[in-house]
Design an enzyme around this catalytic site. Structure first.
Site, short mmCIF file in Angstrom:
data_model
loop_
_atom_site.label_atom_id
_atom_site.label_comp_id
_atom_site.label_asym_id
_atom_site.label_seq_id
_atom_site.Cartn_x
_atom_site.Cartn_y
_atom_site.Cartn_z
N TRP A 357 41.87 30.71 40.76
CA TRP A 357 42.34 29.75 39.75
C TRP A 357 43.86 29.75 39.65
O TRP A 357 44.45 28.85 39.07
CB TRP A 357 41.71 30.06 38.39
CG TRP A 357 42.19 31.32 37.72
CD1 TRP A 357 41.90 32.60 38.09
CD2 TRP A 357 43.01 31.42 36.56
NE1 TRP A 357 42.50 33.49 37.23
CE2 TRP A 357 43.18 32.80 36.28
CE3 TRP A 357 43.61 30.49 35.71
CZ2 TRP A 357 43.94 33.28 35.20
CZ3 TRP A 357 44.37 30.97 34.63
CH2 TRP A 357 44.53 32.34 34.39
N GLU A 486 41.53 40.68 32.17
CA GLU A 486 40.42 41.33 32.86
C GLU A 486 40.24 42.78 32.45
O GLU A 486 39.35 43.47 32.97
CB GLU A 486 40.63 41.23 34.37
CG GLU A 486 40.55 39.80 34.87
CD GLU A 486 40.97 39.64 36.33
OE1 GLU A 486 40.64 38.60 36.92
OE2 GLU A 486 41.64 40.56 36.86
#
Length: 756
Positions: A357, A486
């Protein structure tokens, strides 16, 4: 912080060969031309630690990923970037003794990546007994002829006696990926030919269990030299040419190796591949080394004429932005819409996949300003052409619509970490945002109305199925996700993910009103769907804390032990290399912008107070251990007039790899994040925005700088923006006059305008 390369505005240069820094040197002197590239490893034998890596765009292998804990919906394979056949290999001998810079007595060592010309140079003197020989080596992958690799040697005898020089040039298929399982190899030699002064090989990736295409490489090497060719032994996996000659004292001889590399991506079968290889070889053979080099350098000169960012007052900052621009254009310049901006480019194997992305979030705004609109449209079409894979990914999870992959070569998800692969679904929002960003910047709705709307509709159907309705709160929610941070997995109601889901649905609803009746009919969006999407837009849950005045990263984030990063002992940073994963997941520490990513996307839709409150809360908790993190923080800090923080974040993104900030550059460069240094300058320091179809700037100059200058393309115009301590000058280089906003004032740019 230790720097293994000297600070130089146009060069990445070192005069030391330090074995412990060898992999760093290789990463940072990588070269490429969008079609192929390689790390800066030596062509010759080197017996110490090294990562020899050569990569060809679009060539990959589906490695097995099924394990004992495999679950339904898990990817079938891990998409591996394949280390290509070693076609650059040239071993050197002096009086029959192999040169090995790990063991030999060497002096006057130099390695120099010339970013202006795209040439990697090395030089060194080898002393063996009474013999002393100097080697000067130039390497490039041609920006003018994408299939051409060229390495040129100048060898000078510094001895008082004659010296026997030998070159052992090979195309060698006996290669490994660093992360290969059980020393697994991926190339099978189909055919090879050998003459006294040249040779060729055709190799193919081995069969796989998943029905994905196999790739064929065709390589033809030819040599230009006065040295004599001698018979070379035949081996199963290599084609070898040997050249020898005598150098009298103070004599210099040259040796050039040219290799043409073609792939099955461009040829329908091996017969046409061989024909193409022969034609290209013949064309290249008709040109001199000087002609080939000049053609390559001319392309780089033209690129720099448009893209160069000039900084006065800070050579380290200048080197950083040019290094990043060089590596970005070495990786992708938009010529092939089948390719994308790989996270490691041609500099390493880590991560796998051809795109993340990152491309849509960070690459698109960069290429919009520094290349023709078609380049960005190619990036958008890459996703459009892989829509079938996105449908497959959603179906694997039992969901409607399209889920674009976190990591892919062909549209099918091929990453092997569940919490990334199928929880980090926010990437769907960035795919949609890129269409919006392209349309807003160019003012052209053609792509949106013809192809983009297919992507938006498919993504919207996914979001509408992935949300659930909370009867208790009478709001729509999204549970079980990983946001951009993350360092937290499987959270509920990640603010950024929910924001992007709501925004995508709203943008799709508005866009559907712009397309033709025929297109609407083809999309088959029902009234019930439209009503459901609007209801989600109206009632999407976005966590917020009134007391703190912030958007809450996810439902339980404020229950964490909220201690700033400054409390972490220095010897425990980066935490991803010192803490257990359990420790990281329980901590409040943020890998990269999460809530702030959403604010960055929609800067002008939040109040200064909202931006300040969220930045002040989240930035002190951010460890910036993602390469993507500093850029967003630099832009937001500049917007808030936190100039010192903006400069700090710029330095981090500009020199992330040059200074090895996160202690992981040995694996390869962080290519996609390199856009961040340009974004930090142009969107941050220069305050570039697009407001209601108007290009706007609000520049300032960092205290350590005296001046900076850059170009941007905008709607058929090329502008040069020049900023110093006295003010800003905007020059219309080409195109029709236009009105821009400069420091809040509307000004017409017909030639040159200045503000003091």
């Amino acid at each position: 912080m230790k720097r293994i390369f000297e600070v130089n505005p146009w060069h990445v240069v070192s005069h030391e060969l330090v074995p412990t820094d060898k992999r760093l040197q290789e990463s940072m002197t990588s070269i490429g031309n969008g079609y192929m590239g390689m790390r800066g490893m030596f062509e010759e034998h080197y017996s110490n630690d090294t990562l020899k890596g050569i990569y060809v765009g679009g060539v990959w292998y589906p490695d097995k990923t099924r394990v004992g804990w495999w679950k339904n919906g898990y990817p079938d394979y891990f998409g591996k970037v394949v280390n290509a056949v070693n076609f650059i290999k040239v071993n050197l001998t002096i009086d029959g003794d192999q040169v090995d810079l790990a063991k030999d007595d060497i002096s006057d060592f130099m390695v120099d990546l010339d970013m202006h010309t795209g040439v990697l140079r090395r030089s060194f003197i080898v002393t063996k007994g009474e013999k002393k020989v100097q080697f000067l080596i130039d390497r490039f992958v041609s920006a003018a002829q994408k299939e051409l690799f060229d390495v040129h040697y100048s060898v000078h005898n510094l001895s008082a006696e004659p010296v026997q020089i030998g070159f052992i040039s090979q195309i060698d298929a006996d290669v490994f990926n660093e992360d290969a399982n059980y020393d697994e190899q991926f190339w099978q030699v189909l055919d090879k030919s050998h003459a006294l002064t040249g040779g060729s090989m055709v190799a193919e990736t081995k069969p796989n269990d998943f029905g994905t295409p196999r790739f064929t490489l065709g390589m033809q090497m030819l040599h230009v030299t006065d040295l004599r060719g001698v018979d070379a032994p035949e081996t199963e996996k290599a084609v070898t040419n040997i050249f020898r000659g005598t150098l009298a004292p103070d004599e210099t001889k040259n040796f050039e190796k040219r290799v043409i590399v073609v792939t099955s991506r461009d040829y329908k079968d091996i017969k046409t591949l061989r024909s193409g290889l022969a034609t290209l070889t013949e064309n290249v053979n008709a040109q001199s080394y000087e002609e080939l080099l000049q053609a390559h350098q001319a392309v780089w000169a033209k690129r720099w004429e448009l893209a160069d960012v000039v900084i006065d007052g800070d050579d380290a900052a200048q080197q950083g932005i040019r290094f990043n621009l060089f590596q970005l254009f070495s990786t992708y310049y938009g010529e092939d819409k089948r390719l994308n901006l790989g996270p490691k480019g041609f500099t390493g194997e880590k991560y796998g996949g051809a795109t993340y992305w990152d491309t849509e979030a960070f690459g698109v705004p960069f290429y919009l300003s520094l290349a023709k609109p078609k380049v960005t449209e190619n990036l958008l079409e890459y996703r459009y052409n892989q829509l079938a894979g996105a449908f497959h990914n959603a179906k694997q999870q039992g969901l409607a619509g399209a889920l674009y992959p976190m990591v892919t070569f062909n549209g099918i998800e091929c990453h092997n970490e569940w919490e990334i692969t199928f929880e980090e679904i926010h990437r769907n929002g960035s795919i949609a945002y890129a269409i919006f960003n392209y349309t807003r910047y160019t003012g052209d709705e053609t792509y949106l109305k013809t192809k983009g709307i297919d992507v938006l509709t498919a993504i919207s159907r996914f979001w509408a199925d992935r949300v659930h309705f909370s009867e208790r709160k009478q709001m729509y929610m999204i549970h079980g996700v990983t946001g951009p941070n993350e360092y937290e997995n499987n959270v509920n109601n990640n603010w950024y993910t929910n924001l992007m889901a709501r925004w995508t649905l709203k943008y799709t609803l508005a866009s559907l009103k712009k397309v033709s009746a025929e297109k609407q009919q083809a999309l088959d969006v029902t009234d019930a769907e439209l009503a459901k999407w609007q209801d989600i837009v109206d009632r999407m849950y976005l966590p917020h804390d009134d007391k703190l005045g912030i958007f809450v990263q996810h439902d339980t984030f404020l229950d964490k032990d909220l201690k700033p990063v400054s409390t972490i002992p220095a010897d425990q940073r980066p935490i991803n290399q010192h803490w257990s994963w359990d420790h990281i997941l329980r901590s409040p520490y943020i890998k990269q912008a999460d809530v702030l990513q959403g604010i960055y996307y929609f800067m002008d839709r939040f109040t200064p107070e909202q931006k300040k409150a969220n930045f002040d809360f989240y930035e002190p908790l951010t460890v910036h251990e993602s390469s993507l993190s500093p850029a967003v923080h630099a832009v937001l800090a500049a917007d808030l007039h936190y100039e010192d923080k903006a400069v700090e974040m710029y330095q981090r993104t500009a020199r992330l790899d040059l200074d090895n900030y996160n202690n992981d550059t040995v694996d390869g460069l962080h290519i996609t994040s390199m856009t961040g240094s340009w974004l930090a300058i142009v969107q941050g320091f220069a305050g570039m925005r697009v407001k209601d179809d108007t290009l706007a700037f609000a520049p300032f100059v960092p205290n350590a700088w005296t001046h900076y200058q850059f170009h941007v393309n905008f709607r058929g115009r090329l502008l040069k923006v020049d900023v110093n301590q006295q003010g800003t000058t905007v020059t219309l280089v080409s195109g029709e006059p236009l009105t821009i906003e400069l420091n809040g004032n509307a000004v017409k740019v017909a030639d040159t305008v200045s503000t003091k």
